[in-house]
Write an enzyme that holds these catalytic residues in place. Sequence first.
Site, short mmCIF file in Angstrom:
data_model
loop_
_atom_site.label_atom_id
_atom_site.label_comp_id
_atom_site.label_asym_id
_atom_site.label_seq_id
_atom_site.Cartn_x
_atom_site.Cartn_y
_atom_site.Cartn_z
N LYS A 1 -5.48 -26.89 24.31
CA LYS A 1 -5.45 -26.31 22.96
C LYS A 1 -5.56 -24.80 23.07
O LYS A 1 -6.53 -24.28 23.64
CB LYS A 1 -6.61 -26.86 22.12
CG LYS A 1 -6.75 -26.19 20.75
CD LYS A 1 -8.03 -26.66 20.05
CE LYS A 1 -8.27 -25.87 18.77
NZ LYS A 1 -9.55 -26.27 18.11
N ASP B 1 -8.82 -18.75 15.21
CA ASP B 1 -8.86 -19.83 14.21
C ASP B 1 -9.68 -19.39 13.01
O ASP B 1 -10.91 -19.42 13.03
CB ASP B 1 -9.46 -21.10 14.82
CG ASP B 1 -9.50 -22.24 13.82
OD1 ASP B 1 -8.76 -22.18 12.82
OD2 ASP B 1 -10.27 -23.20 14.05
N LYS C 1 -12.71 -20.94 7.05
CA LYS C 1 -14.06 -21.16 7.54
C LYS C 1 -15.05 -20.32 6.73
O LYS C 1 -14.72 -19.21 6.28
CB LYS C 1 -14.17 -20.77 9.02
CG LYS C 1 -13.42 -21.68 9.96
CD LYS C 1 -13.56 -21.19 11.41
CE LYS C 1 -12.76 -22.06 12.36
NZ LYS C 1 -13.32 -23.40 12.50
N ASP D 1 -11.14 -20.22 20.66
CA ASP D 1 -10.53 -21.51 20.35
C ASP D 1 -9.31 -21.81 21.21
O ASP D 1 -8.64 -22.82 21.03
CB ASP D 1 -10.16 -21.58 18.86
CG ASP D 1 -10.29 -22.99 18.30
OD1 ASP D 1 -10.98 -23.81 18.92
OD2 ASP D 1 -9.70 -23.27 17.24
N ASP E 1 -8.16 -26.67 8.83
CA ASP E 1 -9.08 -26.29 9.90
C ASP E 1 -9.19 -27.38 10.97
O ASP E 1 -9.86 -27.19 11.98
CB ASP E 1 -10.46 -25.95 9.34
CG ASP E 1 -11.33 -25.19 10.33
OD1 ASP E 1 -10.77 -24.54 11.24
OD2 ASP E 1 -12.57 -25.25 10.20
N GLU F 1 -6.82 -28.12 12.96
CA GLU F 1 -5.50 -27.73 13.45
C GLU F 1 -5.29 -28.00 14.93
O GLU F 1 -4.16 -28.17 15.39
CB GLU F 1 -5.28 -26.23 13.16
CG GLU F 1 -5.83 -25.26 14.19
CD GLU F 1 -7.34 -25.32 14.37
OE1 GLU F 1 -7.82 -25.05 15.48
OE2 GLU F 1 -8.06 -25.63 13.40
N ARG G 1 -5.87 -30.56 16.76
CA ARG G 1 -5.27 -31.87 17.03
C ARG G 1 -3.77 -31.86 16.72
O ARG G 1 -3.02 -32.65 17.28
CB ARG G 1 -6.01 -32.95 16.24
CG ARG G 1 -5.91 -32.86 14.74
CD ARG G 1 -7.00 -33.64 14.02
NE ARG G 1 -8.31 -33.03 14.21
CZ ARG G 1 -9.45 -33.53 13.75
NH1 ARG G 1 -9.44 -34.67 13.06
NH2 ARG G 1 -10.59 -32.92 13.95
#
Length: 508
Positions: free
Chosen positions: A270, A275, A282, A293, A352, A354, A356
């Site tokens: 990933k 993010d 967030k 991230d 959020d 994201e 996956r």
Amino acid sequence: MTALTLSTAAAPGLRADAIVIGVAKGAKGPIVAPGAEAVDKAYDGRLAAVLETLGASGAEGEVTKLPAPAGFKAPLVLAVGLGTEPAKDAGFEPEALRRAAGSAARTLTGAKKAAFALPVTDAADLGAIGEGVVLGAYSFDAYKADGNDARAKNGKAPLAEAALLGGKPRDAAHKAALLRAAAVGQELNRARDLINMPPNDLDPQAFAALAQTAAKEHGIKVQVLDEKALTKGGYGGILGVGAGSASAPRLVKLSYTSSKADKTLAFVGKGITYDSGGISLKPAGHNETMKCDMSGAAAVFAAVVAAARLGLEVNVTGWLALAENMPSGSATRPGDVLRMYSGKTVEVLNTDAEGRLVLADALWAASAEKPDAIVDVATLTGAMMLALGSRTFGIMANDDAFRTAVHEAAEEVGEPAWPMPLPEHLRKGMDSSVADIANMGERMGGGLVAGLFLREFVGEGITWAHLDIAGPAFNEGGPFGYTPKGGTGTAVRTLVRLAELTAAGDLG
């Protein structure tokens, strides 16, 4: 980078800034560990008593400095705690040596040379000490006002050289252990550098460019899919996550091949270079460290390069799913439906969630090549941090034996991990009335729900494991052992070990 050498010299006659010795926690006080006999003798056999007077106990991570005895060419003895004394006839665990060496190397910032007289019984011990030194000496100062060149002048440069005593410079196993320690340590530090870079300098395009440069240097084939290629290929997950950013997404494929290999591993990372949460923004206080991230992609990148440097007899393919998750007029909205690379549709209930989505596309791309196994690595869920804390990552898999093998590999190299289940009853929570699946399910067990989502995008019959490194990927506290503040490089060593085990035929 700290240079590693093997030395047969006796500690008293070695020219260095410090002699590093080990001290263990015994039943009645501190005990001088093997390897420091010559140093203890110079203190008339009273070194343990001297250390106890200075407050040392031998506890893990404890560092005690004392002047070297008369006649030593080094001015300083640095005693580092190894933890509880092992049982009779049992040596110190490699992780204890690794952490002790890391603590010592971090303490010796600014030194030109240090001799490490820690306990050594075999090549594995030497490797652990060398790895600990390289990782413990790490610092990230590229953005400091004085610059890297000034660090050497003001004593802030990392330890320049570590001479490891107790090894044999002409012993093939000993030399190989040190070379491996240097390669793995340096590549793990490369991952740390990437994680620590500010997101204005490391967007998806910049990350892809760095991967291309490293690939060329180490004979690794690289393919970069830009936004046009991603659109043509139908990578709806990666494109959907990156839709709100001015920095377009990328999918990078790194391929290390060995002419002697008959098995292939695929690592998928990933790579959300920043993010914000997207439209599902967030809350305040949760954005400041989100440059980390992309830690999964950094780990995959470093592991593939390490495999190439070590010349492992296994084919390793790394997939870096790179995007920036930002809110804007073009961003994916909650309620949107994305058509993924696999052809499945996903209802996005929370932008959020994201990671996956980008992983789903990369997992399907990796599956198309029919590797023997796939391992994905991701800072995926806060739920996993709640479950396992800040130093342990979770392992999920579609095969219990493989999950166990990954767990054992992680523990072997000193990366705390724990096997987690994929409960079938949680899958129903991701049912969608408008798409094949939603990207959110039940709140309780959210880390497991994410694993179940990813499983949907693994090709049939392919062994797969998912590492959720959300907790240990970024250390917001103080440094400890060989772990610095900031990016940690978690999972690099586990992936490299899996590649080694596969090359040796010991992983399924």
